[in-house]
Design a protein around this motif. Structure first.
Motif, PDB file in Angstrom:
ATOM      1  N   UNK A  24       0.958  -0.918   0.194  1.00 40.47           N
ATOM      2  CA  UNK A  24       0.059  -0.129  -0.047  1.00 40.47           C
ATOM      3  C   UNK A  24       0.904   1.211  -0.065  1.00 40.47           C
ATOM      4  N   UNK A  25       0.938   1.824  -1.017  1.00 40.47           N
ATOM      5  CA  UNK A  25       1.705   3.027  -1.233  1.00 40.47           C
ATOM      6  C   UNK A  25       1.173   4.205  -1.565  1.00 40.47           C
ATOM      7  N   UNK A  26       0.831   5.200  -0.369  1.00 42.18           N
ATOM      8  CA  UNK A  26       0.436   6.552  -0.496  1.00 42.18           C
ATOM      9  C   UNK A  26       1.101   7.640  -0.862  1.00 42.18           C
ATOM     10  N   UNK A  27       2.168   7.372  -1.413  1.00 39.99           N
ATOM     11  CA  UNK A  27       3.054   8.611  -2.300  1.00 39.99           C
ATOM     12  C   UNK A  27       2.267   9.244  -3.470  1.00 39.99           C
ATOM     13  N   UNK A  28       2.269  10.621  -3.389  1.00 41.16           N
ATOM     14  CA  UNK A  28       1.508  11.378  -4.288  1.00 41.16           C
ATOM     15  C   UNK A  28       0.179  11.643  -4.006  1.00 41.16           C
ATOM     16  N   UNK A  29      -0.344  11.311  -2.863  1.00 42.12           N
ATOM     17  CA  UNK A  29      -1.728  11.584  -2.528  1.00 42.12           C
ATOM     18  C   UNK A  29      -1.591  11.532  -0.945  1.00 42.12           C
ATOM     19  N   UNK A  30      -2.674  12.342  -0.492  1.00 43.86           N
ATOM     20  CA  UNK A  30      -3.011  12.476   0.967  1.00 43.86           C
ATOM     21  C   UNK A  30      -3.947  11.461   1.281  1.00 43.86           C
ATOM     22  N   UNK A  31      -3.369  10.208   1.821  1.00 43.37           N
ATOM     23  CA  UNK A  31      -4.580   8.993   2.144  1.00 43.37           C
ATOM     24  C   UNK A  31      -4.612   8.859   3.479  1.00 43.37           C
ATOM     25  N   UNK A  32      -5.697   8.793   3.973  1.00 46.00           N
ATOM     26  CA  UNK A  32      -6.280   8.846   5.625  1.00 46.00           C
ATOM     27  C   UNK A  32      -7.010   7.291   5.557  1.00 46.00           C
ATOM     28  N   UNK A  33      -6.807   6.521   6.611  1.00 51.26           N
ATOM     29  CA  UNK A  33      -7.332   5.376   6.843  1.00 51.26           C
ATOM     30  C   UNK A  33      -7.937   5.599   8.203  1.00 51.26           C
ATOM     31  N   UNK A  34      -9.104   6.204   8.485  1.00 51.86           N
ATOM     32  CA  UNK A  34      -9.417   6.613   9.797  1.00 51.86           C
ATOM     33  C   UNK A  34     -10.830   6.417   9.941  1.00 51.86           C
ATOM     34  N   UNK A  35     -11.077   6.408  11.467  1.00 45.64           N
ATOM     35  CA  UNK A  35     -12.662   6.571  11.822  1.00 45.64           C
ATOM     36  C   UNK A  35     -13.282   5.140  11.774  1.00 45.64           C
ATOM     37  N   UNK A  78      -3.043  -7.749   9.165  1.00 49.43           N
ATOM     38  CA  UNK A  78      -2.065  -8.692   8.611  1.00 49.43           C
ATOM     39  C   UNK A  78      -1.867  -9.916   9.286  1.00 49.43           C
ATOM     40  N   UNK A  79      -3.012 -10.853   8.943  1.00 49.24           N
ATOM     41  CA  UNK A  79      -2.915 -11.926   9.817  1.00 49.24           C
ATOM     42  C   UNK A  79      -2.658 -13.264   8.877  1.00 49.24           C
ATOM     43  N   UNK A  80      -1.628 -13.990   9.324  1.00 50.52           N
ATOM     44  CA  UNK A  80      -1.312 -15.050   8.718  1.00 50.52           C
ATOM     45  C   UNK A  80      -0.865 -14.994   7.275  1.00 50.52           C
ATOM     46  N   UNK A  81      -0.342 -13.728   6.997  1.00 50.27           N
ATOM     47  CA  UNK A  81      -0.007 -13.715   5.601  1.00 50.27           C
ATOM     48  C   UNK A  81       1.780 -13.045   5.614  1.00 50.27           C
ATOM     49  N   UNK A  82       2.237 -12.963   4.421  1.00 53.37           N
ATOM     50  CA  UNK A  82       3.723 -12.503   4.657  1.00 53.37           C
ATOM     51  C   UNK A  82       3.793 -11.397   3.294  1.00 53.37           C
ATOM     52  N   UNK A  83       5.021 -10.748   3.404  1.00 58.04           N
ATOM     53  CA  UNK A  83       5.343  -9.859   2.372  1.00 58.04           C
ATOM     54  C   UNK A  83       4.426  -8.652   2.121  1.00 58.04           C
ATOM     55  N   UNK A  84       4.382  -7.862   3.376  1.00 58.10           N
ATOM     56  CA  UNK A  84       3.328  -6.788   3.167  1.00 58.10           C
ATOM     57  C   UNK A  84       4.501  -5.459   3.375  1.00 58.10           C
ATOM     58  N   UNK A  85       4.056  -4.364   2.458  1.00 57.23           N
ATOM     59  CA  UNK A  85       4.941  -3.006   2.758  1.00 57.23           C
ATOM     60  C   UNK A  85       3.488  -2.112   2.970  1.00 57.23           C
ATOM     61  N   UNK A  86       3.635  -1.349   3.966  1.00 55.96           N
ATOM     62  CA  UNK A  86       2.612  -0.296   4.113  1.00 55.96           C
ATOM     63  C   UNK A  86       3.472   1.112   4.062  1.00 55.96           C
ATOM     64  N   UNK A  87       3.179   1.919   3.261  1.00 48.50           N
ATOM     65  CA  UNK A  87       3.960   3.109   3.239  1.00 48.50           C
ATOM     66  C   UNK A  87       3.152   4.340   2.777  1.00 48.50           C
ATOM     67  N   UNK A  88       3.521   5.306   3.736  1.00 42.96           N
ATOM     68  CA  UNK A  88       3.239   6.677   3.303  1.00 42.96           C
ATOM     69  C   UNK A  88       1.692   6.958   3.463  1.00 42.96           C
TER      70      UNK A  88
END
Length: 406
Positions: A149-160, A166-176
């Motif tokens: 999940x790459x938020x670069x170039x936008x203002x992205x809010x997960x909120x409210x 991330x449950x029983x999975x692998x290779x996750x990147x959360x950025x920006x």
């Protein structure tokens, strides 16, 4: 977070067996080797090698932030992690998926174009956002493996609403991403992949919940004011790097380890680097159990109870951090040895090397700091703590514009 179990007891039993096989079939990374790799990366950055090096002393940022064409080279980011989560490739080998719809009306049958639709797919995906958006999730965002999940170039809010799981999975990147004001969810059906949905019990309300996950990198996010933890990792999670984040206004910031009795967390390995722990924080930066935790070049500018704590004999290797104690008289100690008498915790390996203590801050070391293996790991110094403000100056979600450096 401990309530976030899969959809039935029978399924949980089978999935737990598969997960333990998955997580522990790979050899546990040698802490000394990973700490050495952190130092090697710092030294490479220090020498200003490579056309992208900004010379900031932050090797992750120097790896990509100087590139004015970052927007065309997004997946380069996957090669920039250091520490225990350095092998998290996210969706590097997949296509780019653009989120165009901020809605989350149906957690069982999400619409194409939504973030939920993207993260549950089986294929690797590098997920970006068409525009600024606030995403208020109806239920936990249950991720599938090999996603960025790459938020670069936008203002992205997960909120409210409920936030990321991330449950029983692998290779996750959360950025920006801005992650804040996360609530509980559950007691309903939620889809976890294209072929399966099931019942979710009540969640804790974490910003990011890592439950039996591995190879996870959380970088340059801004996190605050969630119901439970900002970032929690439990139930055999390992190979994690938490870096360059800006955390504020929260009580129990980070829990790393499920419980004192859950011995599977002895294999947990987490790097916490270049983060800014800012105003309004109370405790758990982090609170550790059982595993090995490398805490390097972070800036601690506020805590009300303590900064770093733990129980169940974790190894804590603190290097080159800056600790500015609050003015509160009884909150000067950085460390808290929890749930154990001194006769027990004095053998836990907690070491401070090159940390800068300000306004009366002090770190209580313990354990066999001179033992051969621990001494070698701890002797690999981070950048000087006097440079922490520069190294962490860009912590949190960045404002990146196409055609110019971030």
């Amino acid at each position: 977070m401990a309530n976030a179990f899969p959809f039935s007891l029978h399924f949980l039993f089978l999935l737990s067996l598969l997960t333990l096989t998955f997580v522990f079939s790979s050899p546990v990374q040698e802490p000394e080797a990973i700490v050495y790799e952190v130092q090697r990366s710092v030294n490479a950055s220090r020498r200003n090698l490579g056309y992208l090096s900004c010379g900031t002393g932050n090797p992750m940022d120097d790896c990509w932030r100087c590139d004015p064409s970052w927007e065309k080279n997004r997946r380069r980011l996957a090669d920039c992690a250091i520490g225990f989560g350095r092998d998290a490739i996210g969706g590097r080998d997949g296509r780019i998926y653009v989120v165009t719809d901020s809605g989350d009306d149906d957690p069982v049958n999400p619409r194409p174009g939504t973030l939920r639709y993207a993260v549950i797919q089986d294929e690797p995906l590098w997920i970006i956002f068409k525009r600024d958006m606030v995403i208020r999730l109806k239920e936990e965002l249950i991720m599938n493996s090999f996603k960025t999940i790459d938020g670069r170039g936008a203002s992205v809010h997960i909120a409210g609403g409920p936030c990321i799981t991330i449950q029983y999975v692998s290779n996750i990147i959360i950025h920006g991403i801005h992650i804040h004001d996360c609530k509980q969810g559950g007691n309903t059906m939620v889809r976890s992949n294209p072929r399966h949905f099931g019942w979710r019990t009540l969640s804790d309300g974490d910003g990011v919940s890592i439950f039996g996950g591995s190879h996870v990198w959380i970088d340059h996010c801004s996190l605050s004011n969630c119901r439970d933890g900002l970032i929690d990792a439990i139930m055999g999670s390992t190979a994690i790097t938490i870096s360059n984040n800006y955390m504020t206004h929260h009580n129990k910031v980070m829990l790393l380890g499920h419980s004192d009795s859950y011995s599977a967390d002895k294999s947990m390995q987490v790097t916490i680097a270049y983060n800014h722990f800012g105003e309004g924080l109370v405790q758990r930066m982090p609170r550790c159990r059982h595993g090995y935790f490398h805490v390097v070049n972070n800036d601690y500018t506020h805590w009300e109870m303590y900064a770093i704590g733990g129980s169940a004999s974790p190894t804590i290797n603190s290097q080159g951090n800056r600790f500015l104690a609050p003015d509160i008289r009884f909150s000067k100690e950085v460390t808290k040895h929890e749930d154990a008498p001194e006769s027990e915790w004095k053998s836990w390996n907690w070491r401070s090397e090159g940390d800068l203590m300000l306004n009366g801050a002090y770190f209580t070391p313990s354990g066999a700091g001179a033992s051969s293996s621990y001494s070698r790991a701890s002797s690999l110094g981070a950048r000087p703590s006097t440079l922490v403000s520069t190294i962490t100056g860009g912590a949190g979600a960045l404002s990146c514009k196409k055609g110019s450096r971030c």
